[in-house]
Design a protein around this motif. Sequence first.
Motif, PDB file in Angstrom:
ATOM      1  N   ASN A 137      -5.018  -6.463  -3.497  1.00  0.00           N
ATOM      2  CA  ASN A 137      -4.914  -4.981  -3.179  1.00  0.00           C
ATOM      3  C   ASN A 137      -4.338  -4.171  -4.409  1.00  0.00           C
ATOM      4  O   ASN A 137      -4.082  -2.882  -4.103  1.00  0.00           O
ATOM      5  CB  ASN A 137      -4.090  -4.859  -1.830  1.00  0.00           C
ATOM      6  N   GLU A 169      -4.908 -11.033   0.834  1.00  0.00           N
ATOM      7  CA  GLU A 169      -5.110  -9.339   0.988  1.00  0.00           C
ATOM      8  C   GLU A 169      -4.320  -8.628   0.156  1.00  0.00           C
ATOM      9  O   GLU A 169      -4.635  -7.794  -0.410  1.00  0.00           O
ATOM     10  CB  GLU A 169      -5.103  -9.098   2.206  1.00  0.00           C
ATOM     11  N   ASP A 226       0.996  -1.313   0.023  1.00  0.00           N
ATOM     12  CA  ASP A 226      -0.246   0.097   0.034  1.00  0.00           C
ATOM     13  C   ASP A 226       0.701   1.386   0.044  1.00  0.00           C
ATOM     14  O   ASP A 226       0.472   2.263  -0.648  1.00  0.00           O
ATOM     15  CB  ASP A 226      -0.936   0.059   1.136  1.00  0.00           C
TER      16      ASP A 226
END
Length: 279
Positions: free
Chosen positions: A204, A200, A174
Amino acid sequence: MFTDYASTLREYSIFGDKRLSERFVAMIAGLGNNFGKSIPQSLGKPSQVKAAYNFFSHKRIEYQMITACERDRVVFHIRQSRPAVVLAIQDTTTLDYTGTRSAKHLDSLTEPHLKGFYAHNHALFDAHGVPLGMLDQYQWNRPPQTIGTKGTKGIQRRRPIEEKESWRWVEQFDLLQDTFGQDAQTTFIDISDRDGDVHELLQNRRCEHIHYIVRSRGDRSEHQTHRTVRQALAAEQPVAADYAVEVQNHKTKVKRSAQVELRFGSVVIQAGYRPKGQT
């Protein structure tokens, strides 16, 4: 070499005090030019050694300030040089301080008596493997009372992913996207080992110019089929390349040649299991 590098950090120092910034630059130059030596051996003069220890113990200094300083430097460099490809490599190393005087003040590693930190590094390289700098470093350790206690594994499985150690891989991916989301002139490839194989992270990705390569921890299943990814690729994709690699037995140290085949294709994988109530 490190003297020049240290001087580039000056304008990105965020310590709120010019004297701290100058001390930081001088300390980085001294430690970098004497890599592997102790602080007294690296800095030499007693006044410089004392200044370094005062810097490390300063109440206003957090290690995140140092990582942010380096991150700002490397981000500016990438935006100025505009490389075609940047490799962002994540990996974790162990800082074991069990035998030091400070060990009694530290939390644990894999066993209660082992003291230190885990450092998860996110480093940036160009397409030829030349280091550009550090995007971030995350450090943690474990309270000794939580290691090896009955029911720990069951509790761990029921915890949200955001509270698990594996969240660091998602968080760092991220950060890469948040930092370079607008820099579409460069292709970024985030690289993780099998610890980063969490669904995840895989789901993402949100920037077209930012990709990932994750070493699989197992042969995942295709979505809505009973085939594994390996079975699907073997059935539908031709061999694109084959080559030999030399591998060594960790115990006997005997080396052998292994033949490797390369196949690639697109598959939709089944999401990993999550306890009820978690997505």
